[in-house]
Design an enzyme around this catalytic site. Structure first.
Site, PDB file in Angstrom:
ATOM      1  N   GLU A 173       0.840  -1.198   0.000  1.00 22.81           N
ATOM      2  CA  GLU A 173       0.000   0.000   0.000  1.00 22.81           C
ATOM      3  C   GLU A 173       0.879   1.254   0.000  1.00 22.81           C
ATOM      4  O   GLU A 173       0.580   2.241   0.670  1.00 22.81           O
ATOM      5  CB  GLU A 173      -0.930   0.022   1.212  1.00 22.81           C
ATOM      6  CG  GLU A 173      -1.849  -1.186   1.269  1.00 22.81           C
ATOM      7  CD  GLU A 173      -2.959  -1.012   2.292  1.00 22.81           C
ATOM      8  OE1 GLU A 173      -4.069  -0.669   1.865  1.00 22.81           O
ATOM      9  OE2 GLU A 173      -2.710  -1.205   3.488  1.00 22.81           O
TER      10      GLU A 173
ATOM     11  N   CYS B 214     -11.398   2.606   4.916  1.00 23.23           N
ATOM     12  CA  CYS B 214     -10.699   3.755   5.513  1.00 23.23           C
ATOM     13  C   CYS B 214     -10.909   5.021   4.684  1.00 23.23           C
ATOM     14  O   CYS B 214     -10.922   6.128   5.220  1.00 23.23           O
ATOM     15  CB  CYS B 214      -9.206   3.453   5.635  1.00 23.23           C
ATOM     16  SG  CYS B 214      -8.453   2.808   4.133  1.00 23.23           S
TER      17      CYS B 214
HETATM   18 ZN   LIG Z   1      -7.934   4.468   2.643  1.00 20.89          ZN
END
Ligand SMILES: [Zn+2]
Length: 641
Positions: free
Chosen positions: A322, A406
């Protein structure tokens, strides 16, 4: 690049509160209204439907997992607290200027449950309290305990500031007291820090409310301790009976914990973690005048924006971590470029501009908000992107909710508080960072000044800025001269100002200001062709179109064919025209282009003859508006011939 042998002094500008900035009549009006009226209520529904709020039923047995455990040992459910913490924060920002008792009651309901579940010693994390109470604080490397508490803390600060209600804030102060009693350099404490940064910047927000130096010192400890060797995560793994060599991500660079933060020169690892850490470092520099932190932030900001940032303001190309890989690795179709990361770049740049007035920070805040962050939310306010690719063959569609949600609450809290990014002040200064229609009220040296911007920015570069102090008063107005603009003009009540006098991208106008003084700003906003550094090899032979702060893309919905077949002649004239019917009203770009024919290949994959081409018309739309119509391909970097 910044001259690091001569670091600048720390400035201390104060942002004008978002609730004092009203976007009526401008670009951000519909976005902020949508977030308030659609996004915030729909996110509460999703949190409920998707069993996120269920974790707050502390008196009931925990029940089956809503999310399974991953190979890294982490379930998304470990940090469900962070999602409603961020939702409370976004909701609170909307409440501040638009009171809403029903919304407040929903938040109060969550706060009541949190207060009920909090342990006697202040510990507060729904996963560990309900599922693994004996494993509290045993795995800071993987399990996000302080990350979750940090988001609850940010939510508590925002809710207190919006409503004056203290209950949530008091719960979180008690949780912070517990963290403070558990972690630190003093004998008997653990010398740990959470691998997912967040608590640091949240503690500084708390400090700004409480003025309790303990809260600032705890943030400072977490930042200073990060990356010290031997690594806390090695010791912690051994205490659990694990071999540190089995760490799922293999390197602590994943969490920016591979070396002390002041020694870091390259932005590495998980992109959102990095942005949250650097935001906290900037806040600490602001509060403590620590020039070593400012120097590190300057260096890292230059590394990110000079070598690792997508043209859209997206960042972190790889899904595997990520985050970041090598410099200049900027693939388009597989770009991870998480919405949260672009949102957090805005957080960081906004903080940097409060301590060092330099438009390179605000230019990137603006780049992110108009492009790689805003692309993360659909025009309807309830569909999202997690990954913000720069090329698609139609396989990328927006989703209603995510396995790891998120991003929705992150883009919501940014838009809901965006007003605070427009102006900062000092006792004798007003700084205008961003442009866009709004009316605002700033306090300069204890006196109120009304501000209004009349403009259709970003669709047009003309701005009429009117200042109305209650009585004539002297102060310095500083106007950001955007880095993308090559030709600007500024007048005050019709009198020309020399824009070449701008320093670090800000033009200072010191004078006596009186009610009705009008500053007219005109930023030349031609369509620009941009080319990538040769080492960003995915973009070789390609061109991107940008006008002002807005990056464009070609979408199949306009072309009728996949944009990968399109080529833009190097000499093609590109027209820009405002189209009121284009996705709520936007400037569309158009040009004569060519389409490579895929019709006469008779089942061949390769052949000797060059493909045929035919004339076509390119219609390009702002990147942030893509994927709001029927499914289809999209391309930012167009072939140029
Ligand atoms: Zn996120």
């Amino acid at each position: 690049m910044t001259d690091l042998s001569n670091p600048p002094r720390i400035e201390r500008y104060v942002p004008v509160d978002h609730a004092k900035v009203d976007f009526a009549g401008g670009f951000w009006e519909s976005w902020s209204k949508t977030v308030r009226e659609v996004t915030v209520p729909s996110q509460h529904r999703r949190l409920d439907e998707e069993r996120f709020l269920e974790v707050l039923n502390f008196d009931q047995p925990p029940g089956p997992l809503a999310r399974p455990i991953q190979p890294s040992g982490l379930s998304m459910q470990h940090f469900f607290d962070s999602d409603f913490g961020k939702w409370i924060e976004a909701a609170s920002y909307t409440l501040k200027a638009h009171p809403n008792p029903a919304l407040q009651a929903k938040i109060d309901g969550i706060v009541e449950k949190l207060a009920h579940g909090q342990m006697a010693d202040g510990y507060l994390n729904s996963w560990f309290i309900r599922r693994e109470p004996d494993k509290r604080w045993t795995n800071l490397r993987d399990l996000h305990e302080m990350y979750s508490m940090g988001h609850l803390l940010e939510g508590a600060v925002a809710y207190f500031e919006a409503t004056g209600k203290r209950a949530f804030l008091d719960v979180m102060i008690k949780a912070v007291d517990h963290i403070d009693a558990t972690f630190g350099r003093e004998p008997g404490k653990l010398r740990g820090y959470d691998a997912h940064e967040e608590i640091e910047l949240a503690l500084i927000k708390l400090y700004r409310v409480t003025k309790n130096p303990k809260h600032l010192k705890l943030a400072q400890y977490f930042v200073d301790e990060r990356g010290q060797m031997p690594s806390y995560y090695d010791e912690e793994a051994r205490r659990r009976g694990d071999d540190p060599a089995n760490y799922h991500y293999q390197t602590y660079a994943y969490s920016q914990a591979h070396m002390p933060v002041r020694e870091q020169t390259q932005v590495v690892g998980h992109a959102v973690r990095a942005m949250y850490l650097f935001s906290a470092m900037a806040d600490l520099a602001y509060e403590t005048s620590d020039l070593t932190l400012l120097a590190a932030c300057d260096r890292l900001f230059d590394n990110l924006t000079g070598r690792q940032l997508y043209i859209t303001g997206g960042l972190g190309p790889s899904g595997a971590n990520e985050g970041f890989t090598r410099e200049y690795d900027l693939p388009n179709e597989t770009a991870y470029a998480e919405t949260c990361a672009a949102v957090a770049l805005a957080f960081w740049g906004h903080r940097m501009a409060q301590i060092e007035l330099d438009s390179r920070f605000t230019d990137h805040v603006e780049l992110a908000i108009f492009n790689g962050a805003l692309s993360g939310i659909a025009r309807d306010g309830e569909h999202y992107f997690y990954e913000n690719v720069l090329e698609s063959h139609g396989q990328h569609r927006r989703w209603k909710w995510h396995y790891c949600p998120c991003c929705p609450t992150n883009i919501a809290r940014l838009i809901a508080s965006l007003g605070s990014y427009f102006y900062t002040t000092k006792p004798d200064e007003l700084v205008v960072h961003l442009y866009g229609a709004n009316t605002a009220e700033a306090e300069i040296g204890g006196r109120i000044v009304q501000i209004s911007q009349e403009t259709s920015y970003p669709w047009d570069g003309d701005i009429a800025l009117t200042l109305v102090p209650a009585a004539p008063m002297p102060f310095t107005l500083r106007l950001r001269m955007p880095g993308w603009c090559n030709k600007a003009s500024v007048t005050v009540n019709g009198e020309g100002i020399d824009t070449a006098a701008a320093e670090k991208g800000y033009l200072a106008i010191a004078r006596q200001w009186a009610a009705g003084d009008v500053v007219r700003i005109s930023f030349d906003m031609p369509v620009e062709r941009l080319y990538a550094h040769p080492l960003a090899s995915e973009d070789a032979g390609r061109v991107a179109l940008k006008r002002g702060p807005v990056v464009y893309c070609a979408e199949e919905a306009d072309l009728g064919f996949v944009p990968q077949l399109l080529a833009l002649p190097a000499d093609a004239e590109i027209a820009a025209e405002f189209d009121p019917d284009l996705l709520g009203g936007a400037v569309r770009l158009s040009a004569l282009a060519t389409k490579t024919s895929d019709a006469d290949w008779d089942g061949q994959l390769y052949r000797r003859e060059q493909p045929k081409t035919q004339a076509t018309r390119l219609n390009a739309i702002p990147y942030h508006l893509w994927a709001n119509r029927q499914a289809g391909g999209m391309l930012v970097w167009l072939r140029e011939k």
